[in-house]
Design an enzyme around this catalytic site. Sequence first.
Site, short mmCIF file in Angstrom:
data_model
loop_
_atom_site.label_atom_id
_atom_site.label_comp_id
_atom_site.label_asym_id
_atom_site.label_seq_id
_atom_site.Cartn_x
_atom_site.Cartn_y
_atom_site.Cartn_z
N TYR A 1 -65.39 -5.66 18.93
CA TYR A 1 -65.26 -7.11 18.93
C TYR A 1 -65.03 -7.58 20.36
CZ TYR A 1 -63.64 -11.78 17.59
OH TYR A 1 -63.49 -13.13 17.46
N GLU B 1 -82.19 5.37 18.00
CA GLU B 1 -81.36 4.44 18.78
C GLU B 1 -81.70 2.98 18.45
OE1 GLU B 1 -78.69 5.29 20.53
OE2 GLU B 1 -78.41 3.14 20.61
N GLU C 1 -69.79 -4.64 13.13
CA GLU C 1 -68.72 -4.45 12.14
C GLU C 1 -69.11 -3.49 11.03
OE1 GLU C 1 -67.55 -8.49 11.08
OE2 GLU C 1 -66.07 -8.44 12.68
N HIS D 1 -72.31 -9.12 2.46
CA HIS D 1 -73.03 -9.37 3.73
C HIS D 1 -74.22 -8.42 3.92
CE1 HIS D 1 -69.98 -12.20 4.78
NE2 HIS D 1 -69.02 -11.30 4.90
N ASP E 1 -65.27 -15.43 -1.99
CA ASP E 1 -64.78 -14.88 -0.72
C ASP E 1 -64.81 -16.00 0.33
OD1 ASP E 1 -64.72 -11.83 0.72
OD2 ASP E 1 -65.42 -13.43 2.04
N ASP F 1 -59.82 -13.24 0.78
CA ASP F 1 -59.51 -13.53 2.19
C ASP F 1 -59.41 -15.02 2.48
OD1 ASP F 1 -62.24 -13.71 1.77
OD2 ASP F 1 -62.78 -12.21 3.26
N TYR G 1 -57.59 -9.07 3.08
CA TYR G 1 -57.09 -8.13 4.08
C TYR G 1 -55.59 -8.23 4.34
CZ TYR G 1 -62.09 -8.12 4.49
OH TYR G 1 -63.42 -8.04 4.17
#
Length: 341
Positions: free
Chosen positions: A19, A106, A117, A159, A194, A283, A322
């Site tokens: 991050y 790669e 993430e 996601h 969510d 969350d 979380y």
Amino acid sequence: MDIIFSETQRQHRHRAVLYQGQMTDSYEAPERLDAILSALDAAALGPIVPPDEMDLAPIHAVHDEGMVAFLATAYARHAAGDASFEPVFPSFFPPPGQRRRPDTFEAQKGFYCVDMEVPIGPHTWEAARASAACAWTGAQRLLEGERYVYALCRPPGHHAGSDFMGGYCYLNNAAVAARALSKEGARIAIVDIDTHHGNGTQAIFYTDPDVWYGSLHADPRTTYPFFAGYADEVGAGRGEGTNRNLPLPRGTDDAEYLRALGSLLALVEAFDPRWVVVSAGFDAYVHDPVSTFAVTTEGFREAGRRIRGLQRPTLVVQEGGYHLPDLGANVLAFLEALEGS
Ligand code: Q9C
Ligand code: ZN
């Protein structure tokens, strides 16, 4: 209420996500499972059972074969190279309009992973597969006649799109369950509570007239996933009118959250689905470290009560949430109200 849970899900632990150029702790940790399990256990909500044996067909019914193969083999390919660093992380991302699948590992990392993430460690694939199996097993229980089932899934899923991963999500558990329920053209509504928009789920069903997707979430202009979740995204083609987004302002409290949920549920009634799948993230909680909302435990309880009002067989799929000290209480409040206990 049956609770579907797999111990294999614990094996995925990424100590860090990238991050702003720095490795930071990930909130999406195995301790989330213990927080939820201990609350459900103490309340004796229902039997905690492992998922059924699931082959890859239900995953392939949702996800691109290339992405599934990438996820399944990424860590081994990484470990076979000269990497000195543990998880697989992308470095190169496709610019707009240049989404070509390269041959080299790669470049495939950034082709499938849309952000930093979703690090892939030695057991990420097994955990993601077990998580999807929990949701899929929940769908089987509904097909067999259960009224309410809770799939305790981790890592979360909403996601993840057909061919992309992001935001702690590798495989879209709710989408796998919805596909399993969509037999004989039965209509399904996915209600996503969510605090983040489920951009993966939206993308998967965007043109599907039989799967309605509705979400309330923090405004994507300022909050992850940023590039989708706007109110004018209503579905396309034969699926036009089967997608609904309700972005909500910073500071959204119980009253606002529940008002938005009420308008989503009115649309669900109008769609008249045979099955309901809830992408249940907690969350939006007032103390959640990633949240800008102020929803309380009582707010989640009332959300469960309102969804009960749909009077449809309902599968609850765990997404985010979380704040470890209260996560279990929030999940329990929601589930108790849903089943009317
Ligand atoms: N430095 C789910 O809730 N990004 N995913 C937080 C904090 C979190 C959340 C960044 C966005 C993903 C399933
Ligand atoms: Zn979330």
